[in-house]
Design a protein around this motif. Sequence first.
Motif, mmCIF file in Angstrom:
data_model
loop_
_atom_site.group_PDB
_atom_site.id
_atom_site.type_symbol
_atom_site.label_atom_id
_atom_site.label_comp_id
_atom_site.label_asym_id
_atom_site.label_seq_id
_atom_site.Cartn_x
_atom_site.Cartn_y
_atom_site.Cartn_z
ATOM 1 N N VAL A 20 -18.066 19.707 4.149
ATOM 2 C CA VAL A 20 -16.954 18.841 3.781
ATOM 3 C C VAL A 20 -15.637 19.461 4.254
ATOM 4 N N ASN A 21 -14.844 18.660 4.936
ATOM 5 C CA ASN A 21 -13.492 19.055 5.322
ATOM 6 C C ASN A 21 -12.546 18.518 4.254
ATOM 7 N N TYR A 22 -12.108 19.377 3.347
ATOM 8 C CA TYR A 22 -11.271 18.929 2.229
ATOM 9 C C TYR A 22 -9.965 18.297 2.714
ATOM 10 N N ASP A 23 -9.506 18.718 3.876
ATOM 11 C CA ASP A 23 -8.225 18.221 4.387
ATOM 12 C C ASP A 23 -8.361 16.929 5.180
ATOM 13 N N LEU A 30 -11.164 14.021 4.795
ATOM 14 C CA LEU A 30 -12.421 13.426 4.340
ATOM 15 C C LEU A 30 -12.873 12.298 5.257
ATOM 16 N N GLN A 31 -11.952 11.696 5.996
ATOM 17 C CA GLN A 31 -12.348 10.664 6.955
ATOM 18 C C GLN A 31 -13.192 11.274 8.073
ATOM 19 N N ALA A 32 -12.827 12.484 8.508
ATOM 20 C CA ALA A 32 -13.637 13.170 9.519
ATOM 21 C C ALA A 32 -15.030 13.474 8.979
ATOM 22 N N THR A 33 -15.097 13.861 7.705
ATOM 23 C CA THR A 33 -16.391 14.086 7.064
ATOM 24 C C THR A 33 -17.212 12.807 7.056
ATOM 25 N N ILE A 54 -13.380 17.242 -6.983
ATOM 26 C CA ILE A 54 -13.873 16.985 -5.637
ATOM 27 C C ILE A 54 -15.076 16.050 -5.628
ATOM 28 N N VAL A 55 -15.929 16.103 -6.635
ATOM 29 C CA VAL A 55 -17.111 15.243 -6.642
ATOM 30 C C VAL A 55 -16.697 13.779 -6.720
ATOM 31 N N SER A 56 -15.786 13.453 -7.626
ATOM 32 C CA SER A 56 -15.318 12.071 -7.750
ATOM 33 C C SER A 56 -14.596 11.630 -6.483
ATOM 34 N N LYS A 57 -13.843 12.535 -5.887
ATOM 35 C CA LYS A 57 -13.122 12.205 -4.659
ATOM 36 C C LYS A 57 -14.097 11.899 -3.524
#
Length: 282
Positions: free
Chosen positions: A234-237, A239-242, A269-272
């Motif tokens: 996961v890329n936290y910065d 999420l569209q790339a993920t 992060i899980v909900s996000k």
Amino acid sequence: MTKLRWGIKTAPQHTTYEAMLRVWKEADEHPAFEHAWLFDHFAPIQGDLDGPCYEGWTLLSALAAQTSRLRLGIMVTGNTYRHPAVLAHMAATLDVISGGRLDFGIGAGWNEYEHESMGIPLYKPGERIRRLGEACEIIKRLFTQHLTDFDGRYYQLKQARCEPKPVQKPHPPFVIGGGGEQLTLRVAARYADIWNSTGGDVETFRHKVQVLHEHCAAVGRDPSEIELSVQLRVNYDDLQATTEAVRAFVEAGATHLVLMLTYPYPEGIVSKLADEVVSQFS
């Protein structure tokens, strides 16, 4: 559309027990996620080798006891680290503790430093994978038979017991990780309920799936019985790339999706991930 099954993975390196427990409890309470994973290493495999690294199976037992819904497992256990009969007892115990939620992950083992530093033999690749095949057969028998005799090339059992049996019948699903085309994927074709790809791009994944299906044909197995699994960081910065990375593998046939989280884990992060990644596939 084929049903997708979403999970998280918290590699237990460079992190804390409290932080992992928080994320697992959050995932346990969120219906978007069905499974959660750890890895099986004794020192970090990324970052500083001197950092903390928790033992996977004991940590998994603790997390199993503090969750109630998630399927859970080690992605994947290194077969060389433990005798398969000992591992079968560990897995059966964990299936009981979790109320039948274990997905049993196993692979051939590969980490040179861990083997050399602890004096554990790291056999040639061909032998490691043949040992993996024998281990899968031994563990399956111990899960399902009262007494097990086994006279293999590498392992021998005489009237071996494994009690209590796992809760799941006939046994917990086998998750086999690895991409070796001649041997590993043959073992997966015979024993896997879930096959986990071990990295590479989408075209590599497609090719490995084709090889897996060829091995299934050779052993008379319906390839649709094997769920296709991938792990994606996961890329936290971004999420569209993920999301787009996941989409490429879904289009290639993956349905068992493991989102890899790195410490520190952002709050919520899980909900996000459910809102911004998983929802894009519903």
